[in-house]
Design a protein around this motif. Structure first.
Motif, PDB file in Angstrom:
ATOM      1  N   HIS A   1       5.258   3.035  -2.629  1.00 21.42           N
ATOM      2  CA  HIS A   1       4.460   1.966  -2.043  1.00 21.42           C
ATOM      3  C   HIS A   1       5.322   0.986  -1.264  1.00 21.42           C
ATOM      4  CE1 HIS A   1       1.812   3.414  -5.312  1.00 21.42           C
ATOM      5  NE2 HIS A   1       0.836   3.059  -4.502  1.00 21.42           N
TER       6      HIS A   1
ATOM      7  N   GLY B   1       0.795  -1.217   0.000  1.00 20.23           N
ATOM      8  CA  GLY B   1       0.000   0.000   0.000  1.00 20.23           C
ATOM      9  C   GLY B   1       0.830   1.271   0.000  1.00 20.23           C
ATOM     10  N   LEU B   2       0.121   2.392   0.022  1.00 20.47           N
ATOM     11  CA  LEU B   2       0.735   3.704  -0.153  1.00 20.47           C
ATOM     12  C   LEU B   2       1.519   4.144   1.078  1.00 20.47           C
ATOM     13  CD1 LEU B   2       0.874   6.155  -2.118  1.00 20.47           C
ATOM     14  CD2 LEU B   2      -1.140   7.069  -0.920  1.00 20.47           C
TER      15      LEU B   2
END
Length: 390
Positions: A284, A269-270
């Protein structure tokens, strides 16, 4: 106040110590996070088609340096004047030697003799730690010894950062193999010791277990390999242990290493978004991190740049309780440009934001729980309330 040779204040406003100011610029120096930025120290490396290019500010600085060099004047001083006029508060100019130190710092190395120093209430400079295997250790210098002079200059009453600069030989871009003479005192004995500076390794990640069920991972800077050390520390922590990620005083480092560290605690994820000359990009985490273990991140006013990026990612994604005081507020990105004499200028080309879109530059990150003292004890209390990770 205390300091070590790697972490050294700037001698001039626009010439900044590597570990204190860069430090999102590690992305730009190595291209490690995205592969999109050229390394000015490796002229043979090809720049990808979408690499950020120096803008008008860099052109102005390079032109000023070239004109000064043609006139027989100092290119570095001309570049510094141009940088000062730009109004860019994070801009920096490094001599060739300083920039080499900058890169060594990112590799987890520094040139010095292996001494930590602190100033006492009465202005005396004492040795607070001696690095094992260093020239200082080989000479028999001990913690608690008084440092009276460096190369004949009295250090009593001087800021620790000035003393550190003398030990490193910053004024002459001293390299490994050069000598420095220290005036020392232990009790009633006073003596001098001439040491040979060496290229030494730093311990950017340390792990300790202050009490049952808690593992403290202290990251002093995001140097090469530190992200994997954080991941290893998390994997090796007891299954029932909560984690305190101590980022206090962490002035930043390589962005790629901060992203790797984030990957220890989140399942992909970010981590952050950023822009370079208006082009939006994202960083990420890798999948597979430990998302169940209780986590507290400790921060303070010395938490900067890449360390703020990591803090913001853990906070925004609800992965950690952030405890301490507001962070420094450096969320800018610098692009390095090699000048005609081998020196390097860096000007800001963009800024980054946390996953929720929070702009860090000039604002910092506000902790979930503000604590001015006893932060580690408070972190232990918070961890106990977060429950058993199993």
């Amino acid at each position: 106040m205390s300091g070590r040779e790697l972490f050294c204040q700037p001698r001039r406003v626009v010439r900044r110590g590597a570990a204190l100011t860069l430090v999102f610029a590690g992305l730009l120096v190595t291209g490690a996070a995205t592969g999109a930025f050229p390394d000015p120290g490796q002229s043979g490396r090809k720049t990808p088609a979408r690499a950020a290019r120096p803008g008008a500010g860099h052109e102005d600085v390079a032109k000023a340096a070239a004109e000064a060099m043609a006139d027989g004047k100092s290119p570095v001083e001309a570049a510094e004047r141009a940088v000062s006029r730009s109004g860019d508060r994070w801009a920096a100019v490094y001599s060739e030697g300083e920039y080499q130190e900058f890169q060594e710092a990112l590799d987890g190395q520094y040139t010095g003799v292996g001494l930590w120093a602190r100033r006492t209430a009465d202005g005396r400079i004492d040795v607070s730690k001696v690095q094992a295997g260093s020239p200082a250790a080989a000479a028999g210098i001990r913690k608690g010894d008084r440092l009276r002079s460096v190369d004949g200059e009295d250090v009593d009453g001087r800021p620790v950062t000035d003393v550190v600069a003398l030990l490193r030989g910053d004024a002459t871009d001293a390299r490994a193999g050069t000598t420095v003479t220290l005036g020392l005192q232990r009790g009633t004995r006073a003596w001098s010791e001439t040491l040979c500076r060496a290229l030494l390794s730093t311990d950017s990640v340390t792990v300790r277990k202050p009490s049952a069920g808690i593992t403290v991972i202290k990251v002093s800077a995001f140097t090469k390999g530190s992200g994997e050390l954080v991941r290893a520390a998390v994997r090796q922590a007891p299954a029932d242990a909560g984690i305190v990620l101590d980022l206090r005083g962490n002035s930043g480092g390589l962005v790629s290493e901060a992203v790797t560290a984030a990957s220890a605690f989140v399942d992909g994820g970010l981590v952050a978004t950023y822009d370079v000359d208006g082009v939006q990009r994202a960083l990420h985490a890798e999948p597979g991190g430990d998302t169940a273990r209780p986590l507290v991140a400790l921060v303070d006013g010395g938490t900067m740049s890449a360390a703020e990026m990591l803090t913001g990612a853990l906070q925004d994604r609800g992965r950690a309780v952030v405890l301490g005081s507001r962070t420094f507020g450096k969320g800018s990105i610098q692009m390095p440009t090699r000048l005609p004499d081998g020196s390097v200028a860096e000007l800001t080309v963009g800024h980054y934001r946390t996953p929720s879109g929070h702009a860090v530059d000039g604002r910092g990150i506000t902790p979930d729980l503000e604590v001015s003292s006893g932060a580690l004890r408070r972190a232990e209390t918070v961890l106990s309330g977060l429950g058993d990770p199993s």
